[in-house]
Design a protein around this motif. Structure first.
Motif, PDB file in Angstrom:
ATOM      1  N   THR A   1     -47.468  13.677 -36.396  1.00  0.00           N
ATOM      2  CA  THR A   1     -47.925  13.038 -35.161  1.00  0.00           C
ATOM      3  C   THR A   1     -47.698  13.952 -33.960  1.00  0.00           C
ATOM      4  O   THR A   1     -46.866  14.868 -34.004  1.00  0.00           O
ATOM      5  CB  THR A   1     -47.189  11.708 -34.914  1.00  0.00           C
TER       6      THR A   1
ATOM      7  N   SER B   1     -46.247  13.030 -31.320  1.00  0.00           N
ATOM      8  CA  SER B   1     -44.883  12.749 -30.872  1.00  0.00           C
ATOM      9  C   SER B   1     -43.852  13.580 -31.641  1.00  0.00           C
ATOM     10  O   SER B   1     -42.971  14.198 -31.040  1.00  0.00           O
ATOM     11  CB  SER B   1     -44.586  11.254 -31.042  1.00  0.00           C
ATOM     12  N   THR B   2     -43.985  13.608 -32.948  1.00  0.00           N
ATOM     13  CA  THR B   2     -43.054  14.382 -33.771  1.00  0.00           C
ATOM     14  C   THR B   2     -43.172  15.871 -33.479  1.00  0.00           C
ATOM     15  O   THR B   2     -42.170  16.573 -33.352  1.00  0.00           O
ATOM     16  CB  THR B   2     -43.326  14.124 -35.268  1.00  0.00           C
TER      17      THR B   2
ATOM     18  N   SER C   1     -44.301  17.269 -30.726  1.00  0.00           N
ATOM     19  CA  SER C   1     -43.799  17.563 -29.373  1.00  0.00           C
ATOM     20  C   SER C   1     -42.278  17.619 -29.350  1.00  0.00           C
ATOM     21  O   SER C   1     -41.698  18.429 -28.622  1.00  0.00           O
ATOM     22  CB  SER C   1     -44.318  16.530 -28.367  1.00  0.00           C
ATOM     23  N   GLU C   2     -41.627  16.791 -30.158  1.00  0.00           N
ATOM     24  CA  GLU C   2     -40.158  16.850 -30.256  1.00  0.00           C
ATOM     25  C   GLU C   2     -39.711  18.204 -30.783  1.00  0.00           C
ATOM     26  O   GLU C   2     -38.723  18.766 -30.302  1.00  0.00           O
ATOM     27  CB  GLU C   2     -39.640  15.737 -31.165  1.00  0.00           C
TER      28      GLU C   2
ATOM     29  N   THR D   1     -42.483  16.743 -23.777  1.00  0.00           N
ATOM     30  CA  THR D   1     -42.821  15.324 -23.877  1.00  0.00           C
ATOM     31  C   THR D   1     -44.104  15.140 -24.692  1.00  0.00           C
ATOM     32  O   THR D   1     -44.962  16.030 -24.747  1.00  0.00           O
ATOM     33  CB  THR D   1     -43.028  14.685 -22.495  1.00  0.00           C
ATOM     34  N   ALA D   2     -44.205  13.973 -25.306  1.00  0.00           N
ATOM     35  CA  ALA D   2     -45.404  13.650 -26.083  1.00  0.00           C
ATOM     36  C   ALA D   2     -46.633  13.622 -25.173  1.00  0.00           C
ATOM     37  O   ALA D   2     -47.720  14.030 -25.572  1.00  0.00           O
ATOM     38  CB  ALA D   2     -45.226  12.317 -26.800  1.00  0.00           C
TER      39      ALA D   2
ATOM     40  N   SER E   1     -49.916  15.812 -25.660  1.00  0.00           N
ATOM     41  CA  SER E   1     -51.206  15.140 -25.757  1.00  0.00           C
ATOM     42  C   SER E   1     -52.199  15.741 -24.755  1.00  0.00           C
ATOM     43  O   SER E   1     -53.373  15.962 -25.084  1.00  0.00           O
ATOM     44  CB  SER E   1     -51.035  13.642 -25.498  1.00  0.00           C
TER      45      SER E   1
END
Length: 109
Positions: A21, A23-24, A26-27, A32-33, A37
């Protein structure tokens, strides 16, 4: 960055054998997600150091984000190992050279 960059960024993230994802991913990049994005949607430009980190994380050379003829250029394990030995200064120099080649080709078309 252009749409080629954002398109490849998404394709390389999702085409890694598992669907990671935003989110994952970006971590893993320590951003930040939302910022990640934005990069995938073409709304932003990563810093040189972030671009280098993206390339390392995806095991992709910098030029495949900028050139149409570099679709999904995979590095050999030896090339990946070599790139991982380079320090930030060396990687920034390499990225600068690639960017200069890109700009030269873009203006010749």
């Amino acid at each position: 960055m252009g749409s080629l960059y954002s398109e490849r960024l998404k394709n390389f993230r999702t085409g890694r054998g598992k669907h990671e994802t935003q989110s994952t991913f970006s971590e893993r990049l320590d951003i930040t997600a939302k910022y990640y994005s934005d990069l995938e949607r073409g709304f932003g430009t990563p810093s040189v150091s972030l671009h280098v980190q993206i390339c390392k994380t995806l095991d992709k050379p910098s030029d495949c984000f900028f050139f149409n003829n570099r679709k999904d250029f995979a590095l050999s394990p030896e090339q990946v190992a070599f790139l991982k030995t380079l320090d930030t200064r060396q990687l920034k120099t390499l990225l600068g050279v690639l960017q200069a080649i890109y700009e030269e080709n873009k203006h010749q078309k």
